[in-house]
Write an enzyme that holds these catalytic residues in place. Structure first.
Site, PDB file in Angstrom:
ATOM      1  N   SER A  76       0.891  -1.070  -0.065  1.00 15.81           N
ATOM      2  CA  SER A  76       0.038   0.214  -0.126  1.00 15.81           C
ATOM      3  C   SER A  76       0.571   1.657  -0.300  1.00 15.81           C
ATOM      4  O   SER A  76       0.162   2.155   0.005  1.00 15.81           O
ATOM      5  CB  SER A  76      -1.540   0.540   1.004  1.00 15.81           C
ATOM      6  OG  SER A  76      -0.350   0.360   2.485  1.00 15.81           O
ATOM      7  N   THR A 220      -2.082   2.409   3.555  1.00 19.22           N
ATOM      8  CA  THR A 220      -1.092   4.246   3.221  1.00 19.22           C
ATOM      9  C   THR A 220      -0.623   3.518   4.855  1.00 19.22           C
ATOM     10  O   THR A 220      -0.848   2.952   5.813  1.00 19.22           O
ATOM     11  CB  THR A 220      -2.302   5.266   3.393  1.00 19.22           C
ATOM     12  OG1 THR A 220      -3.099   5.016   2.091  1.00 19.22           O
ATOM     13  CG2 THR A 220      -1.367   6.566   3.429  1.00 19.22           C
ATOM     14  N   THR A 238       1.736   6.973   0.006  1.00 18.05           N
ATOM     15  CA  THR A 238       0.692   5.856  -0.367  1.00 18.05           C
ATOM     16  C   THR A 238       1.045   5.721  -1.180  1.00 18.05           C
ATOM     17  O   THR A 238       1.378   6.442  -2.018  1.00 18.05           O
ATOM     18  CB  THR A 238      -0.484   6.109   0.260  1.00 18.05           C
ATOM     19  OG1 THR A 238      -1.317   5.105  -0.249  1.00 18.05           O
ATOM     20  CG2 THR A 238      -0.825   7.500  -0.734  1.00 18.05           C
ATOM     21  N   ARG A 248      -5.178  10.003 -10.118  1.00 13.04           N
ATOM     22  CA  ARG A 248      -6.214  10.273  -9.494  1.00 13.04           C
ATOM     23  C   ARG A 248      -4.869  10.561  -7.840  1.00 13.04           C
ATOM     24  O   ARG A 248      -4.097   9.242  -8.174  1.00 13.04           O
ATOM     25  CB  ARG A 248      -6.405   8.553  -9.296  1.00 13.04           C
ATOM     26  CG  ARG A 248      -7.678   8.571  -7.918  1.00 13.04           C
ATOM     27  CD  ARG A 248      -7.047   8.164  -6.448  1.00 13.04           C
ATOM     28  NE  ARG A 248      -8.046   7.812  -5.021  1.00 13.04           N
ATOM     29  CZ  ARG A 248      -7.529   7.573  -3.911  1.00 13.04           C
ATOM     30  NH1 ARG A 248      -6.284   7.552  -4.150  1.00 13.04           N
ATOM     31  NH2 ARG A 248      -8.451   7.275  -3.124  1.00 13.04           N
ATOM     32  N   VAL A 249      -5.677  11.352  -7.170  1.00 16.23           N
ATOM     33  CA  VAL A 249      -4.708  11.875  -6.377  1.00 16.23           C
ATOM     34  C   VAL A 249      -5.402  11.455  -5.071  1.00 16.23           C
ATOM     35  O   VAL A 249      -6.878  11.938  -5.550  1.00 16.23           O
ATOM     36  CB  VAL A 249      -3.775  13.236  -6.608  1.00 16.23           C
ATOM     37  CG1 VAL A 249      -3.647  13.239  -4.876  1.00 16.23           C
ATOM     38  CG2 VAL A 249      -3.459  13.245  -7.893  1.00 16.23           C
ATOM     39  N   GLY A 250      -5.357  11.078  -3.985  1.00 12.03           N
ATOM     40  CA  GLY A 250      -6.393  11.058  -2.697  1.00 12.03           C
ATOM     41  C   GLY A 250      -5.763  11.628  -1.714  1.00 12.03           C
ATOM     42  O   GLY A 250      -5.308  13.093  -2.583  1.00 12.03           O
ATOM     43  N   ASP A 251      -6.328  11.769  -0.950  1.00  8.57           N
ATOM     44  CA  ASP A 251      -5.782  12.460   0.579  1.00  8.57           C
ATOM     45  C   ASP A 251      -4.719  12.083   0.928  1.00  8.57           C
ATOM     46  O   ASP A 251      -4.356  14.170   1.626  1.00  8.57           O
ATOM     47  CB  ASP A 251      -7.180  12.426   1.507  1.00  8.57           C
ATOM     48  CG  ASP A 251      -6.698  10.843   2.381  1.00  8.57           C
ATOM     49  OD1 ASP A 251      -6.104   9.576   1.155  1.00  8.57           O
ATOM     50  OD2 ASP A 251      -6.699  10.705   3.320  1.00  8.57           O
ATOM     51  N   THR A 271      -5.426   7.202   7.425  1.00 10.28           N
ATOM     52  CA  THR A 271      -5.426   5.878   6.462  1.00 10.28           C
ATOM     53  C   THR A 271      -7.106   6.004   5.638  1.00 10.28           C
ATOM     54  O   THR A 271      -8.309   6.183   6.372  1.00 10.28           O
ATOM     55  CB  THR A 271      -4.905   4.836   6.575  1.00 10.28           C
ATOM     56  OG1 THR A 271      -5.270   4.023   7.692  1.00 10.28           O
ATOM     57  CG2 THR A 271      -3.720   5.456   6.909  1.00 10.28           C
ATOM     58  N   GLY A 272      -6.976   5.018   4.892  1.00  8.91           N
ATOM     59  CA  GLY A 272      -8.254   4.433   4.324  1.00  8.91           C
ATOM     60  C   GLY A 272      -8.803   5.545   2.818  1.00  8.91           C
ATOM     61  O   GLY A 272      -7.544   6.542   2.293  1.00  8.91           O
ATOM     62  N   GLY A 274     -10.116   8.224   0.397  1.00  6.88           N
ATOM     63  CA  GLY A 274      -9.562   9.895   0.602  1.00  6.88           C
ATOM     64  C   GLY A 274     -10.555  10.351  -0.121  1.00  6.88           C
ATOM     65  O   GLY A 274     -10.559  11.280   0.287  1.00  6.88           O
TER      66      GLY A 274
HETATM   67  N1  GLY Z   1      -5.657   7.133   2.383  1.00  5.20           N
HETATM   68  C1  GLY Z   1      -4.875   7.232   0.968  1.00  5.20           C
HETATM   69  C2  GLY Z   1      -5.441   7.410  -0.387  1.00  5.20           C
HETATM   70  O1  GLY Z   1      -7.091   7.285  -0.366  1.00  5.20           O
HETATM   71  O2  GLY Z   1      -5.020   7.585  -2.066  1.00  5.20           O
END
Ligand code: GLY
Length: 372
Positions: A76, A220, A238, A248-251, A271-272, A274
Protein backbone atom coordinates in the site's frame (compact mmCIF):
# COMPACT_ATOMS: atom_id res chain seq x y z
CA UNK A 1 -27.77 28.00 44.99
CA UNK A 2 -29.96 26.58 42.22
CA UNK A 3 -28.53 23.96 39.90
CA UNK A 4 -28.76 26.37 36.93
CA UNK A 5 -26.86 29.08 38.77
CA UNK A 6 -24.26 26.55 39.88
CA UNK A 7 -23.78 25.25 36.33
CA UNK A 8 -23.45 28.80 35.00
CA UNK A 9 -20.89 29.58 37.69
CA UNK A 10 -18.95 26.42 36.90
CA UNK A 11 -19.01 27.26 33.20
CA UNK A 12 -17.81 30.78 33.87
CA UNK A 13 -15.10 29.54 36.21
CA UNK A 14 -14.22 26.85 33.68
CA UNK A 15 -13.90 29.37 30.87
CA UNK A 16 -11.80 31.68 33.02
CA UNK A 17 -9.60 28.78 34.09
CA UNK A 18 -9.02 27.56 30.51
CA UNK A 19 -5.94 29.66 29.63
CA UNK A 20 -4.41 28.68 33.00
CA UNK A 21 -5.02 24.96 32.33
CA UNK A 22 -3.63 25.28 28.80
CA UNK A 23 -0.67 27.24 30.17
CA UNK A 24 0.05 24.51 32.74
CA UNK A 25 -0.18 21.87 29.99
CA UNK A 26 2.23 23.80 27.79
CA UNK A 27 4.72 24.30 30.63
CA UNK A 28 4.93 20.57 31.44
CA UNK A 29 7.71 18.82 29.52
CA UNK A 30 5.84 16.67 26.96
CA UNK A 31 6.77 13.01 26.63
CA UNK A 32 8.47 11.96 23.38
CA UNK A 33 5.98 9.86 21.47
CA UNK A 34 5.37 8.58 17.94
CA UNK A 35 2.09 7.26 16.57
CA UNK A 36 1.18 5.83 13.17
CA UNK A 37 -1.22 3.68 11.23
CA UNK A 38 -1.14 -0.03 12.15
CA UNK A 39 1.49 -0.83 9.49
CA UNK A 40 3.94 1.50 11.27
CA UNK A 41 5.18 -0.42 14.32
CA UNK A 42 8.76 -0.28 12.99
CA UNK A 43 8.23 3.29 11.73
CA UNK A 44 7.19 4.54 15.20
CA UNK A 45 10.15 2.79 16.83
CA UNK A 46 12.50 4.47 14.33
CA UNK A 47 10.89 7.92 14.64
CA UNK A 48 11.14 7.77 18.43
CA UNK A 49 14.76 6.61 18.28
CA UNK A 50 15.64 9.60 16.04
CA UNK A 51 13.97 12.23 18.23
CA UNK A 52 15.38 10.72 21.44
CA UNK A 53 18.84 10.98 19.88
CA UNK A 54 18.16 14.70 19.32
CA UNK A 55 17.20 14.47 15.62
CA UNK A 56 14.72 16.75 13.90
CA UNK A 57 11.07 15.68 14.18
CA UNK A 58 10.50 15.67 10.40
CA UNK A 59 13.68 13.68 9.72
CA UNK A 60 12.39 11.27 12.40
CA UNK A 61 9.00 10.53 10.84
CA UNK A 62 10.49 10.32 7.35
CA UNK A 63 13.14 7.84 8.54
CA UNK A 64 10.26 5.87 10.08
CA UNK A 65 8.05 5.69 7.00
CA UNK A 66 11.03 5.03 4.69
CA UNK A 67 11.13 1.54 6.25
CA UNK A 68 7.62 0.89 4.95
CA UNK A 69 8.12 2.71 1.61
CA UNK A 70 11.10 0.45 0.89
CA UNK A 71 9.40 -2.72 2.12
CA UNK A 72 8.39 -4.81 -0.93
CA UNK A 73 5.88 -6.68 1.22
CA UNK A 74 3.76 -3.63 2.10
CA UNK A 75 1.44 -3.39 -0.90
CA UNK A 76 0.00 0.00 0.00
CA UNK A 77 3.04 2.26 0.17
CA UNK A 78 6.14 2.99 -1.98
CA UNK A 79 8.01 0.07 -3.58
CA UNK A 80 5.64 -2.90 -3.94
CA UNK A 81 2.55 -0.65 -3.74
CA UNK A 82 -0.33 -1.78 -5.97
CA UNK A 83 -0.38 0.03 -9.34
CA UNK A 84 -2.99 2.01 -11.25
CA UNK A 85 -5.30 0.38 -13.83
CA UNK A 86 -2.47 0.47 -16.41
CA UNK A 87 -0.07 -1.40 -14.11
CA UNK A 88 2.01 1.66 -13.20
CA UNK A 89 2.69 2.53 -9.55
CA UNK A 90 1.84 6.17 -8.74
CA UNK A 91 2.68 7.50 -5.29
CA UNK A 92 1.40 10.40 -3.15
CA UNK A 93 3.04 11.91 -0.04
CA UNK A 94 2.96 15.00 2.17
CA UNK A 95 5.08 16.26 5.05
CA UNK A 96 4.63 19.01 7.66
CA UNK A 97 7.38 20.39 9.86
CA UNK A 98 5.92 21.86 13.06
CA UNK A 99 8.86 24.04 14.20
CA UNK A 100 8.99 26.00 10.91
CA UNK A 101 5.26 25.57 10.13
CA UNK A 102 6.18 24.49 6.57
CA UNK A 103 4.99 21.67 4.37
CA UNK A 104 5.58 19.96 1.05
CA UNK A 105 3.94 17.31 -1.09
CA UNK A 106 4.13 15.21 -4.24
CA UNK A 107 1.26 13.51 -6.04
CA UNK A 108 1.00 10.83 -8.74
CA UNK A 109 4.79 10.54 -8.84
CA UNK A 110 6.14 7.44 -10.65
CA UNK A 111 9.43 5.58 -10.32
CA UNK A 112 10.68 6.87 -6.95
CA UNK A 113 10.63 4.52 -3.97
CA UNK A 114 10.56 7.20 -1.25
CA UNK A 115 8.06 9.96 -2.17
CA UNK A 116 8.13 11.25 1.44
CA UNK A 117 11.74 12.34 0.89
CA UNK A 118 10.80 14.06 -2.37
CA UNK A 119 7.99 15.90 -0.50
CA UNK A 120 10.59 17.05 2.04
CA UNK A 121 12.78 18.38 -0.81
CA UNK A 122 9.77 20.23 -2.27
CA UNK A 123 9.38 21.86 1.16
CA UNK A 124 13.06 22.66 1.61
CA UNK A 125 14.34 23.38 -1.90
CA UNK A 126 11.45 25.02 -3.76
CA UNK A 127 9.06 27.91 -3.29
CA UNK A 128 6.14 25.54 -3.97
CA UNK A 129 3.99 23.30 -1.81
CA UNK A 130 3.22 20.46 -4.23
CA UNK A 131 4.61 18.94 -7.42
CA UNK A 132 2.70 16.32 -9.40
CA UNK A 133 3.23 13.65 -12.04
CA UNK A 134 5.94 14.19 -14.66
CA UNK A 135 7.14 17.43 -13.04
CA UNK A 136 7.52 15.73 -9.66
CA UNK A 137 9.57 12.92 -11.22
CA UNK A 138 11.81 15.38 -13.11
CA UNK A 139 12.35 17.34 -9.89
CA UNK A 140 13.19 14.15 -7.96
CA UNK A 141 15.72 13.10 -10.62
CA UNK A 142 17.28 16.59 -10.56
CA UNK A 143 17.63 16.13 -6.81
CA UNK A 144 19.54 12.87 -7.32
CA UNK A 145 16.75 10.34 -6.68
CA UNK A 146 17.03 7.12 -8.68
CA UNK A 147 14.16 6.27 -11.07
CA UNK A 148 13.30 2.57 -10.61
CA UNK A 149 10.60 0.03 -11.45
CA UNK A 150 8.32 -0.01 -8.39
CA UNK A 151 6.47 -3.22 -9.31
CA UNK A 152 7.39 -6.36 -7.40
CA UNK A 153 6.51 -9.88 -8.47
CA UNK A 154 3.54 -9.81 -6.05
CA UNK A 155 2.18 -6.42 -7.14
CA UNK A 156 2.52 -7.33 -10.86
CA UNK A 157 0.79 -10.65 -10.20
CA UNK A 158 -2.00 -8.90 -8.30
CA UNK A 159 -2.50 -6.44 -11.18
CA UNK A 160 -2.68 -9.26 -13.76
CA UNK A 161 -5.15 -11.18 -11.60
CA UNK A 162 -7.25 -8.01 -11.24
CA UNK A 163 -7.30 -7.48 -15.03
CA UNK A 164 -8.26 -11.09 -15.60
CA UNK A 165 -10.99 -10.88 -12.94
CA UNK A 166 -12.88 -8.10 -14.79
CA UNK A 167 -15.99 -9.42 -16.48
CA UNK A 168 -18.83 -8.01 -18.52
CA UNK A 169 -22.45 -8.42 -17.42
CA UNK A 170 -22.63 -11.87 -19.04
CA UNK A 171 -19.55 -12.95 -17.06
CA UNK A 172 -17.26 -12.75 -20.11
CA UNK A 173 -13.65 -11.59 -20.11
CA UNK A 174 -11.32 -11.34 -23.11
CA UNK A 175 -8.38 -12.89 -21.28
CA UNK A 176 -7.70 -16.62 -21.68
CA UNK A 177 -8.80 -19.01 -24.43
CA UNK A 178 -11.56 -17.71 -26.73
CA UNK A 179 -15.23 -18.69 -26.75
CA UNK A 180 -14.37 -21.14 -29.57
CA UNK A 181 -12.07 -23.18 -27.27
CA UNK A 182 -13.11 -26.71 -26.18
CA UNK A 183 -15.72 -26.90 -23.37
CA UNK A 184 -14.20 -26.47 -19.88
CA UNK A 185 -10.91 -25.03 -21.18
CA UNK A 186 -11.62 -21.42 -20.15
CA UNK A 187 -12.43 -22.28 -16.57
CA UNK A 188 -8.96 -23.26 -15.39
CA UNK A 189 -6.92 -21.58 -18.11
CA UNK A 190 -6.52 -18.17 -16.45
CA UNK A 191 -5.06 -19.59 -13.25
CA UNK A 192 -2.90 -22.09 -15.14
CA UNK A 193 -1.55 -19.34 -17.40
CA UNK A 194 -0.64 -17.21 -14.38
CA UNK A 195 1.11 -20.18 -12.77
CA UNK A 196 3.19 -20.61 -15.96
CA UNK A 197 3.98 -16.89 -16.10
CA UNK A 198 4.90 -16.79 -12.40
CA UNK A 199 6.51 -20.16 -11.68
CA UNK A 200 7.78 -18.85 -8.31
CA UNK A 201 4.27 -17.73 -7.25
CA UNK A 202 3.13 -19.71 -4.26
CA UNK A 203 -0.49 -20.50 -3.43
CA UNK A 204 -0.23 -17.75 -0.78
CA UNK A 205 0.88 -15.19 -3.41
CA UNK A 206 -1.99 -16.17 -5.69
CA UNK A 207 -4.47 -15.97 -2.82
CA UNK A 208 -3.17 -12.51 -1.89
CA UNK A 209 -3.39 -11.44 -5.54
CA UNK A 210 -7.02 -12.57 -5.61
CA UNK A 211 -7.72 -10.63 -2.39
CA UNK A 212 -6.09 -7.50 -3.88
CA UNK A 213 -8.08 -7.94 -7.09
CA UNK A 214 -11.44 -8.33 -5.43
CA UNK A 215 -11.01 -5.95 -2.44
CA UNK A 216 -8.82 -3.13 -3.78
CA UNK A 217 -7.04 -1.68 -0.74
CA UNK A 218 -6.17 2.00 -0.06
CA UNK A 219 -3.54 1.31 2.56
CA UNK A 220 -1.25 4.14 3.48
CA UNK A 221 1.10 5.07 6.31
CA UNK A 222 0.71 8.18 8.42
CA UNK A 223 3.28 8.86 11.18
CA UNK A 224 3.25 11.72 13.72
CA UNK A 225 5.89 12.54 16.34
CA UNK A 226 6.27 14.83 19.36
CA UNK A 227 9.62 15.45 21.06
CA UNK A 228 10.28 16.57 24.63
CA UNK A 229 10.68 20.20 23.47
CA UNK A 230 7.08 20.17 22.24
CA UNK A 231 8.11 20.05 18.57
CA UNK A 232 5.96 18.02 16.22
CA UNK A 233 6.06 16.81 12.60
CA UNK A 234 4.10 14.43 10.42
CA UNK A 235 4.14 12.54 7.15
CA UNK A 236 1.60 10.59 5.10
CA UNK A 237 2.71 8.42 2.17
CA UNK A 238 0.85 5.94 -0.04
CA UNK A 239 0.46 4.19 -3.36
CA UNK A 240 -3.21 5.20 -3.10
CA UNK A 241 -6.21 3.24 -4.24
CA UNK A 242 -5.27 0.06 -6.10
CA UNK A 243 -6.28 -0.01 -9.82
CA UNK A 244 -7.10 3.73 -9.79
CA UNK A 245 -7.49 5.77 -12.96
CA UNK A 246 -4.02 7.13 -13.81
CA UNK A 247 -3.65 10.58 -12.28
CA UNK A 248 -6.06 9.94 -9.40
CA UNK A 249 -4.85 11.71 -6.27
CA UNK A 250 -6.14 10.76 -2.83
CA UNK A 251 -6.06 12.57 0.50
CA UNK A 252 -2.49 11.65 1.51
CA UNK A 253 -0.66 14.47 -0.31
CA UNK A 254 -3.33 17.06 0.48
CA UNK A 255 -2.29 19.15 3.45
CA UNK A 256 -5.35 19.54 5.67
CA UNK A 257 -6.89 16.24 4.49
CA UNK A 258 -4.35 13.39 4.84
CA UNK A 259 -2.07 15.36 7.17
CA UNK A 260 -2.10 18.46 9.33
CA UNK A 261 0.35 19.63 11.99
CA UNK A 262 0.15 22.70 14.20
CA UNK A 263 2.48 22.05 17.11
CA UNK A 264 0.70 24.69 19.21
CA UNK A 265 -2.21 22.23 19.26
CA UNK A 266 -1.36 18.84 17.75
CA UNK A 267 -1.30 16.77 14.59
CA UNK A 268 -3.55 14.37 12.68
CA UNK A 269 -3.35 12.10 9.67
CA UNK A 270 -5.42 9.49 7.92
CA UNK A 271 -5.63 6.25 5.98
CA UNK A 272 -8.52 4.72 4.08
CA UNK A 273 -10.76 6.07 1.34
CA UNK A 274 -9.22 9.43 0.52
CA UNK A 275 -12.26 10.70 -1.38
CA UNK A 276 -14.30 10.76 1.86
CA UNK A 277 -11.55 12.42 3.85
CA UNK A 278 -10.96 15.15 1.25
CA UNK A 279 -14.64 16.11 1.49
CA UNK A 280 -14.27 16.89 5.21
CA UNK A 281 -10.64 18.14 5.24
CA UNK A 282 -10.26 15.57 8.03
CA UNK A 283 -6.81 16.23 9.49
CA UNK A 284 -7.37 20.00 9.67
CA UNK A 285 -10.85 19.50 11.10
CA UNK A 286 -9.41 17.32 13.87
CA UNK A 287 -6.64 19.77 14.80
CA UNK A 288 -9.17 22.63 14.87
CA UNK A 289 -11.50 20.52 17.04
CA UNK A 290 -8.63 20.04 19.51
CA UNK A 291 -7.84 23.77 19.37
CA UNK A 292 -11.40 24.34 20.57
CA UNK A 293 -10.97 21.95 23.49
CA UNK A 294 -11.92 18.46 22.22
CA UNK A 295 -9.83 15.47 23.24
CA UNK A 296 -7.96 13.65 20.43
CA UNK A 297 -10.56 10.85 20.56
CA UNK A 298 -13.60 13.16 20.38
CA UNK A 299 -11.95 15.34 17.73
CA UNK A 300 -11.44 12.30 15.47
CA UNK A 301 -14.91 10.86 16.13
CA UNK A 302 -16.40 14.23 15.20
CA UNK A 303 -14.52 14.14 11.87
CA UNK A 304 -15.83 10.60 11.23
CA UNK A 305 -19.37 11.83 12.00
CA UNK A 306 -18.90 14.54 9.35
CA UNK A 307 -17.88 11.86 6.83
CA UNK A 308 -20.93 9.76 7.80
CA UNK A 309 -23.22 12.80 7.46
CA UNK A 310 -22.18 13.07 3.79
CA UNK A 311 -23.94 9.70 3.37
CA UNK A 312 -27.01 10.78 5.33
CA UNK A 313 -25.66 8.60 8.20
CA UNK A 314 -26.85 5.60 6.18
CA UNK A 315 -24.89 2.63 7.57
CA UNK A 316 -25.67 0.55 4.47
CA UNK A 317 -24.06 3.09 2.13
CA UNK A 318 -21.16 3.53 4.53
CA UNK A 319 -20.56 -0.25 4.77
CA UNK A 320 -17.82 -0.44 2.07
CA UNK A 321 -15.99 2.64 3.35
CA UNK A 322 -12.79 2.37 5.34
CA UNK A 323 -11.66 5.61 7.00
CA UNK A 324 -9.18 5.96 9.87
CA UNK A 325 -7.59 8.86 11.74
CA UNK A 326 -4.47 9.08 13.92
CA UNK A 327 -4.25 11.99 16.33
CA UNK A 328 -1.48 13.29 18.60
CA UNK A 329 -1.98 16.34 20.83
CA UNK A 330 0.97 18.51 21.84
CA UNK A 331 0.84 17.22 25.44
CA UNK A 332 1.29 13.58 24.33
CA UNK A 333 -2.41 12.58 24.51
CA UNK A 334 -3.27 10.48 21.43
CA UNK A 335 -5.96 8.39 19.73
CA UNK A 336 -6.70 6.23 16.71
CA UNK A 337 -10.28 6.33 15.38
CA UNK A 338 -12.02 4.39 12.62
CA UNK A 339 -15.40 4.46 10.96
CA UNK A 340 -16.04 0.77 11.65
CA UNK A 341 -15.20 -1.60 14.53
CA UNK A 342 -14.01 -4.23 12.04
CA UNK A 343 -12.16 -4.06 8.76
CA UNK A 344 -13.47 -5.95 5.71
CA UNK A 345 -11.27 -8.90 6.83
CA UNK A 346 -12.88 -8.91 10.30
CA UNK A 347 -9.85 -7.50 12.15
CA UNK A 348 -10.28 -4.71 14.71
CA UNK A 349 -8.88 -1.36 13.54
CA UNK A 350 -5.60 -0.54 15.22
CA UNK A 351 -2.76 1.98 15.22
CA UNK A 352 0.85 1.90 16.43
CA UNK A 353 2.37 3.85 19.34
CA UNK A 354 5.93 4.12 20.66
CA UNK A 355 6.84 5.93 23.87
CA UNK A 356 10.04 6.26 25.87
CA UNK A 357 8.90 3.64 28.38
CA UNK A 358 7.06 1.22 26.08
CA UNK A 359 8.25 -0.51 22.94
CA UNK A 360 6.38 0.27 19.74
CA UNK A 361 3.14 -1.72 19.64
CA UNK A 362 -0.40 -1.69 18.31
CA UNK A 363 -3.44 -0.46 20.22
CA UNK A 364 -7.11 -0.68 19.29
CA UNK A 365 -8.74 2.37 17.74
CA UNK A 366 -12.07 3.78 18.87
CA UNK A 367 -14.83 3.58 16.26
CA UNK A 368 -18.13 5.11 15.16
CA UNK A 369 -20.14 2.15 13.85
CA UNK A 370 -20.37 -1.59 14.64
CA UNK A 371 -20.64 -4.08 11.81
CA UNK A 372 -23.48 -6.56 12.38
N1 GLY B 1 -5.88 7.36 1.85
C1 GLY B 1 -5.16 6.99 0.71
C2 GLY B 1 -5.88 7.23 -0.56
O1 GLY B 1 -7.10 7.28 -0.62
O2 GLY B 1 -5.21 7.38 -1.56
Amino acid sequence: MSEITFSRRAALLGAAALPIVQGARAQRRPPSIAISSANGVAACAKALEVVRAGGDTLDAVIAGVNIVELDPNDNSVGYGGLPNEEGVVELDASVMHGPTRRGGAVAAIRGIKTPSKVAQRVMEDTDHMMLVGEGALRFAKDQGFLEEDLLTEQSRLSWLVWRRSLKDSSGHNNWGPGLDSPPGARKTAVLERLKQEFPQATEAMLALAWEHATNPPHGTINCLVLNDKGEMSGVTTTSGLAWKIPGRVGDSPLIGAGLYVDQEVGAAGSTGRGEENIRIAGAHTIVENMRHGMSPKDAALDALKRAARNFGNDAKRLEPIDLNFYVLRNDGEYAGASLWNKRANGAAPQFAVATADRASQRENSVYLYERK
